[in-house]
Design an enzyme around this catalytic site. Sequence first.
Site, mmCIF file in Angstrom:
data_model
loop_
_atom_site.group_PDB
_atom_site.id
_atom_site.type_symbol
_atom_site.label_atom_id
_atom_site.label_comp_id
_atom_site.label_asym_id
_atom_site.label_seq_id
_atom_site.Cartn_x
_atom_site.Cartn_y
_atom_site.Cartn_z
ATOM 1 N N ASP A 27 2.165 -28.087 -11.650
ATOM 2 C CA ASP A 27 0.727 -28.388 -11.646
ATOM 3 C C ASP A 27 -0.015 -27.581 -10.577
ATOM 4 O OD1 ASP A 27 -1.570 -29.627 -12.471
ATOM 5 O OD2 ASP A 27 -1.215 -31.489 -11.372
ATOM 6 N N HIS A 44 -2.229 -19.151 -14.253
ATOM 7 C CA HIS A 44 -1.090 -19.327 -15.166
ATOM 8 C C HIS A 44 -0.128 -18.136 -15.061
ATOM 9 C CE1 HIS A 44 -2.836 -22.914 -16.610
ATOM 10 N NE2 HIS A 44 -3.861 -22.332 -17.233
ATOM 11 N N LEU A 138 23.324 -22.976 -16.412
ATOM 12 C CA LEU A 138 22.105 -23.795 -16.357
ATOM 13 C C LEU A 138 21.527 -23.993 -17.757
ATOM 14 C CD1 LEU A 138 19.627 -25.050 -14.784
ATOM 15 C CD2 LEU A 138 18.632 -22.748 -14.866
HETATM 16 C C1 FPP Z 1 -0.699 -26.835 -14.904
HETATM 17 O O1 FPP Z 1 -1.715 -26.265 -14.162
HETATM 18 C C2 FPP Z 1 -0.051 -25.830 -15.733
HETATM 19 C C3 FPP Z 1 -0.042 -25.799 -17.089
HETATM 20 C C4 FPP Z 1 -0.696 -26.821 -17.939
HETATM 21 C C5 FPP Z 1 0.586 -24.732 -17.827
HETATM 22 C C6 FPP Z 1 1.848 -24.230 -17.223
HETATM 23 C C7 FPP Z 1 2.167 -22.963 -17.822
HETATM 24 C C8 FPP Z 1 2.796 -21.939 -17.223
HETATM 25 C C9 FPP Z 1 3.344 -21.958 -15.841
HETATM 26 C C10 FPP Z 1 2.960 -20.687 -17.945
HETATM 27 C C11 FPP Z 1 3.606 -20.716 -19.282
HETATM 28 C C12 FPP Z 1 4.940 -21.342 -19.410
HETATM 29 C C13 FPP Z 1 6.110 -20.706 -19.646
HETATM 30 C C14 FPP Z 1 7.315 -21.479 -20.044
HETATM 31 C C15 FPP Z 1 6.257 -19.252 -19.520
HETATM 32 P P1 FPP Z 1 -3.215 -26.671 -14.484
HETATM 33 O O2 FPP Z 1 -3.795 -25.617 -15.356
HETATM 34 O O3 FPP Z 1 -3.256 -28.042 -15.022
HETATM 35 O O4 FPP Z 1 -3.838 -26.569 -13.062
HETATM 36 P P2 FPP Z 1 -5.022 -27.459 -12.491
HETATM 37 O O5 FPP Z 1 -4.529 -28.881 -12.476
HETATM 38 O O6 FPP Z 1 -5.200 -26.909 -11.109
HETATM 39 O O7 FPP Z 1 -6.206 -27.240 -13.367
#
Ligand code: FPP
Length: 249
Positions: A27, A44, A138
Amino acid sequence: MSNEPAIAPTIESEFAVLPQHIGVIMDGNGRWATAQGKPRNDGHRAGVEALRRLVACAVEFEIDYLTIFSFSSENWTRPADEINAILGLMKRFVASDVSKFVAHNVRVRILGRREGLSKAILQMIDQAESRTAHCTGLQLNVAFNYGGRQEITDAVRALVQDAAAGKISAADIDEAAIAEKLYTAGMPDPDLIFRSSGEERISNFLLWQAAYAEFVFYDEFWPEFDREIFVRMLEEFAGRKRRFGGVGA
Ligand code: FPP
């Protein structure tokens, strides 16, 4: 796995107890980017780099299962450009990293509801799973289009279908029978669930499986994740007294 340490780890001497299965809620990508005056999608992108560091740590410390929350069943409500950016990152991640996973004996499994996903996404899932199916190190579970309540609902539906077909009776429905219908069938429950960015909630992640998990919450945004944080998390876990409802030793 590009950040592998030059020095072999001394796992046994460092930690009395290592988790067998770690769940991670990645997050804070958006807030990390916004804090730097960058577009959310840059967060991201940086989040994928942090994910690579996480997988390298899990391989280094010989963790058996790592489950990451990459896209929830609720994330489809985000703006289309952000959804497309995350899906694009995942596609590139699979295309570029699967051969590295094979080299490091990492098996990839995708956990989540498959119905309704596009053909392109289903192909991506199939590619990641089939190319790593023989790996025995893993196991990297990618929770995608995943929701814990949805997972339990699907399990209940499958059991009711089995009952209607006369394969089981009501008396056969116990905790083990439900667990066997979850996306994580056959896997151990997570011992440790980590969430970055200071938020302290489970957000529909591994609801059933987290019954006895230890939770660790750190303030750093996900793109800041590194080996130092991983080691801190393991140290915190090793210091916890797990009682599983009993009174402990
Ligand atoms: C949370 O941050 C993150 C996500 C909802 C997406 C996570 C995705 C990735 C790390 C990249 C893609 C995944 C793979 C498997 C390659 P948020 O956007 O909710 O952040 P915020 O809470 O600060 O808005």
